[in-house]
Structures are given as structure tokens and as C-alpha cells.
Design a protein around this motif. Structure first.
Motif, PDB file in Angstrom:
ATOM      1  N   MET A   1      43.434  21.262  27.748  1.00  0.00           N
ATOM      2  CA  MET A   1      42.511  20.688  26.764  1.00  0.00           C
ATOM      3  C   MET A   1      41.691  19.591  27.438  1.00  0.00           C
ATOM      4  N   GLU A   2      40.554  19.302  26.843  1.00  0.00           N
ATOM      5  CA  GLU A   2      39.711  18.206  27.323  1.00  0.00           C
ATOM      6  C   GLU A   2      39.255  17.402  26.120  1.00  0.00           C
ATOM      7  N   VAL A   3      39.420  16.102  26.188  1.00  0.00           N
ATOM      8  CA  VAL A   3      38.959  15.220  25.124  1.00  0.00           C
ATOM      9  C   VAL A   3      37.746  14.462  25.640  1.00  0.00           C
ATOM     10  N   THR A   4      36.724  14.363  24.810  1.00  0.00           N
ATOM     11  CA  THR A   4      35.500  13.633  25.147  1.00  0.00           C
ATOM     12  C   THR A   4      35.379  12.445  24.205  1.00  0.00           C
ATOM     13  N   VAL A   5      35.198  11.274  24.775  1.00  0.00           N
ATOM     14  CA  VAL A   5      35.017  10.050  23.998  1.00  0.00           C
ATOM     15  C   VAL A   5      33.594   9.560  24.212  1.00  0.00           C
ATOM     16  N   THR A   6      32.888   9.312  23.128  1.00  0.00           N
ATOM     17  CA  THR A   6      31.542   8.760  23.171  1.00  0.00           C
ATOM     18  C   THR A   6      31.595   7.356  22.590  1.00  0.00           C
ATOM     19  N   ALA A   7      31.219   6.371  23.387  1.00  0.00           N
ATOM     20  CA  ALA A   7      31.256   4.967  22.951  1.00  0.00           C
ATOM     21  C   ALA A   7      29.846   4.395  22.964  1.00  0.00           C
ATOM     22  N   THR A   8      29.501   3.725  21.898  1.00  0.00           N
ATOM     23  CA  THR A   8      28.198   3.067  21.779  1.00  0.00           C
ATOM     24  C   THR A   8      28.429   1.573  21.596  1.00  0.00           C
ATOM     25  N   LEU A   9      27.825   0.785  22.466  1.00  0.00           N
ATOM     26  CA  LEU A   9      27.921  -0.678  22.405  1.00  0.00           C
ATOM     27  C   LEU A   9      26.562  -1.229  22.001  1.00  0.00           C
ATOM     28  N   THR A  10      26.564  -2.074  20.989  1.00  0.00           N
ATOM     29  CA  THR A  10      25.342  -2.748  20.544  1.00  0.00           C
ATOM     30  C   THR A  10      25.569  -4.248  20.671  1.00  0.00           C
ATOM     31  N   ILE A  11      24.665  -4.913  21.389  1.00  0.00           N
ATOM     32  CA  ILE A  11      24.751  -6.365  21.560  1.00  0.00           C
ATOM     33  C   ILE A  11      23.544  -6.975  20.849  1.00  0.00           C
ATOM     34  N   ALA A  12      23.825  -7.707  19.768  1.00  0.00           N
ATOM     35  CA  ALA A  12      22.773  -8.324  18.958  1.00  0.00           C
ATOM     36  C   ALA A  12      22.829  -9.836  19.112  1.00  0.00           C
ATOM     37  N   ARG A  13      21.684 -10.423  19.340  1.00  0.00           N
ATOM     38  CA  ARG A  13      21.600 -11.884  19.446  1.00  0.00           C
ATOM     39  C   ARG A  13      21.726 -12.502  18.059  1.00  0.00           C
ATOM     40  N   ARG A  14      22.400 -13.662  18.015  1.00  0.00           N
ATOM     41  CA  ARG A  14      22.570 -14.384  16.750  1.00  0.00           C
ATOM     42  C   ARG A  14      22.075 -15.817  16.862  1.00  0.00           C
ATOM     43  N   ASP A  15      21.179 -16.065  17.807  1.00  0.00           N
ATOM     44  CA  ASP A  15      20.675 -17.420  18.009  1.00  0.00           C
ATOM     45  C   ASP A  15      19.324 -17.650  17.348  1.00  0.00           C
ATOM     46  N   GLY A  16      18.890 -16.723  16.501  1.00  0.00           N
ATOM     47  CA  GLY A  16      17.623 -16.879  15.800  1.00  0.00           C
ATOM     48  C   GLY A  16      16.451 -16.248  16.516  1.00  0.00           C
ATOM     49  N   SER A  17      16.639 -15.704  17.692  1.00  0.00           N
ATOM     50  CA  SER A  17      15.535 -15.079  18.419  1.00  0.00           C
ATOM     51  C   SER A  17      15.237 -13.705  17.828  1.00  0.00           C
ATOM     52  N   THR A  18      14.051 -13.219  18.097  1.00  0.00           N
ATOM     53  CA  THR A  18      13.634 -11.915  17.577  1.00  0.00           C
ATOM     54  C   THR A  18      13.838 -10.800  18.607  1.00  0.00           C
ATOM     55  N   THR A  19      14.654 -11.071  19.600  1.00  0.00           N
ATOM     56  CA  THR A  19      14.941 -10.073  20.623  1.00  0.00           C
ATOM     57  C   THR A  19      15.681  -8.894  19.994  1.00  0.00           C
ATOM     58  N   PRO A  20      15.199  -7.673  20.224  1.00  0.00           N
ATOM     59  CA  PRO A  20      15.909  -6.523  19.648  1.00  0.00           C
ATOM     60  C   PRO A  20      17.281  -6.349  20.288  1.00  0.00           C
ATOM     61  N   PRO A  21      18.214  -5.771  19.560  1.00  0.00           N
ATOM     62  CA  PRO A  21      19.552  -5.580  20.122  1.00  0.00           C
ATOM     63  C   PRO A  21      19.527  -4.589  21.288  1.00  0.00           C
ATOM     64  N   MET A  22      20.431  -4.796  22.239  1.00  0.00           N
ATOM     65  CA  MET A  22      20.599  -3.862  23.346  1.00  0.00           C
ATOM     66  C   MET A  22      21.647  -2.840  22.921  1.00  0.00           C
ATOM     67  N   THR A  23      21.372  -1.565  23.159  1.00  0.00           N
ATOM     68  CA  THR A  23      22.308  -0.504  22.805  1.00  0.00           C
ATOM     69  C   THR A  23      22.571   0.365  24.018  1.00  0.00           C
ATOM     70  N   PHE A  24      23.833   0.637  24.254  1.00  0.00           N
ATOM     71  CA  PHE A  24      24.253   1.463  25.380  1.00  0.00           C
ATOM     72  C   PHE A  24      25.216   2.524  24.855  1.00  0.00           C
ATOM     73  N   THR A  25      25.066   3.743  25.318  1.00  0.00           N
ATOM     74  CA  THR A  25      25.973   4.824  24.943  1.00  0.00           C
ATOM     75  C   THR A  25      26.476   5.495  26.209  1.00  0.00           C
ATOM     76  N   ARG A  26      27.776   5.695  26.270  1.00  0.00           N
ATOM     77  CA  ARG A  26      28.393   6.341  27.431  1.00  0.00           C
ATOM     78  C   ARG A  26      29.452   7.327  26.949  1.00  0.00           C
ATOM     79  N   LYS A  27      29.626   8.402  27.728  1.00  0.00           N
ATOM     80  CA  LYS A  27      30.646   9.413  27.442  1.00  0.00           C
ATOM     81  C   LYS A  27      31.634   9.460  28.592  1.00  0.00           C
ATOM     82  N   ALA A  28      32.866   9.797  28.254  1.00  0.00           N
ATOM     83  CA  ALA A  28      33.899   9.985  29.268  1.00  0.00           C
ATOM     84  C   ALA A  28      34.832  11.090  28.788  1.00  0.00           C
ATOM     85  N   THR A  29      35.400  11.800  29.738  1.00  0.00           N
ATOM     86  CA  THR A  29      36.320  12.876  29.394  1.00  0.00           C
ATOM     87  C   THR A  29      37.661  12.672  30.089  1.00  0.00           C
ATOM     88  N   ALA A  30      38.684  13.258  29.516  1.00  0.00           N
ATOM     89  CA  ALA A  30      40.022  13.253  30.113  1.00  0.00           C
ATOM     90  C   ALA A  30      40.695  14.571  29.735  1.00  0.00           C
TER      91      ALA A  30
END
Length: 170
Positions: free
Chosen positions: A100-129
Motif C-alpha cells: 500500500m502507499e499513503v499520500t499526505v498533502t499538507a498545506t501551510l498558511t502563514i498570515a500576518r497579524r501585525d496590521g499589515s496588508t501583506t497577503p498570507p503565504m501559502t505552501f502545499t507539499r505532498k509526501a508518500t510512504a
């Protein structure tokens, strides 16, 4: 034509002296320490996990980046993780073991909370085992859970490297 000992020695010394400044101009940035790993953008506050795999990813990121000392103003890192398993057998066989093979998809979102209007950074990565089902329910469930956690750890490491690469460019 043979070079004399003096000419060979002079050429080797000249080459060694010439390569020193050239190689000294090269630089490598360590991923685990140094200026890149100690950026204030990496002072992250982490969301709450909704599953065991999200907990694994949060723990790996907190282990590598460290916990936030300013929880209210630090950028908020939230993770969502999904997994799926696939049967890897090509044809029906009499063998009770099934790869069998399991695939994990992880999405990380980093949002600023200091009042700036910078859009959040989003990263998605997959890994299998990979793991093997044997027909024993407890063993199959344990193997699937362990393979999912291994894939989640690999996805977390890939997310960490993606964040460091994004911060080094910007």
C-alpha cells in the motif's frame, strides 16, 4: 616534452593560490542555523490541530522554527492535512500481503497579524510512504497510521524548506 620540477611546483602553487580566492567567494547558507533560520518572520504562532497528522506537522514545524514568544502579534501558521491510501498491487495474487502507499498533502498558511496588508503565504507539499497490509486488522491499522505519520513528517520538512526558500528570496 617533460616539465621541469621547478615549473611543475610553480604551476601547482600558482593554481592553489589562485583557487583560494575563487572558492572563498562562494557562499552557502545553512538551513538549520544562521541568519536565515533566525529571521523574525519565523517567530510563528501555531494554530490548533484538528487531527493526529496536523499535530505531527505542527510539532515538526515548532521543533524546527521554535515556539513564538509573542503569540498575539506573531504570524499565525495554520496547517491542513489530508491523506489517502492506494493499493499498489498490479494484479490479483494469492499472496495475502498487499503493498500500500499513503499520500499526505499538507498545506501551510502563514498570515500576518501585525496590521499589515501583506497577503498570507501559502505552501502545499505532498509526501508518500509505503506499508504492507497483511489481513490482520490491528497490524494493518497500525501500519497505515505509522506510514501516514512518516509521510506527514516528510511533508512538514518540505514545508519548512519551502518557507525558508521563500524568505531567502523576499
Amino acid at each position: 616534452m617533460s616539465w621541469s620540477k621547478t615549473l611543475r611546483r610553480t604551476a601547482v602553487i600558482g593554481l592553489a593560490l589562485g583557487l583560494g580566492p575563487v572558492l572563498g567567494a562562494c557562499s552557502f547558507t545553512p538551513v538549520y542555523s544562521g541568519a536565515l533560520a533566525s529571521q523574525p518572520d519565523l517567530n510563528l504562532a501555531y494554530g490548533k490541530p484538528n487531527s493526529r497528522l496536523e499535530q505531527v506537522v505542527y510539532q515538526e514545524l515548532a521543533l524546527r522554527f521554535g515556539p513564538s514568544s509573542e503569540a498575539e502579534t506573531a504570524p499565525l501558521a495554520t496547517v491542513s492535512v489530508g491523506s489517502s491510501a492506494a493499493d499498489m498491487t498490479m494484479a490479483a495474487t494469492a499472496n495475502p500481503s498487499k503493498p500500500m502507499e499513503v499520500t499526505v498533502t499538507a498545506t501551510l498558511t502563514i498570515a500576518r497579524r501585525d496590521g499589515s496588508t501583506t497577503p498570507p503565504m501559502t505552501f502545499t507539499r505532498k509526501a508518500t510512504a509505503n506499508y504492507t497490509r497483511s489481513g490482520q486488522v490491528l497490524a494493518d491499522n497500525t501500519a497505515a497510521a505509522e506510514a501516514s505519520e512518516r509521510a506527514a513528517k516528510v511533508a512538514a520538512e518540505s514545508l519548512r524548506l519551502a518557507v525558508l526558500a521563500a524568505l531567502s528570496r523576499g
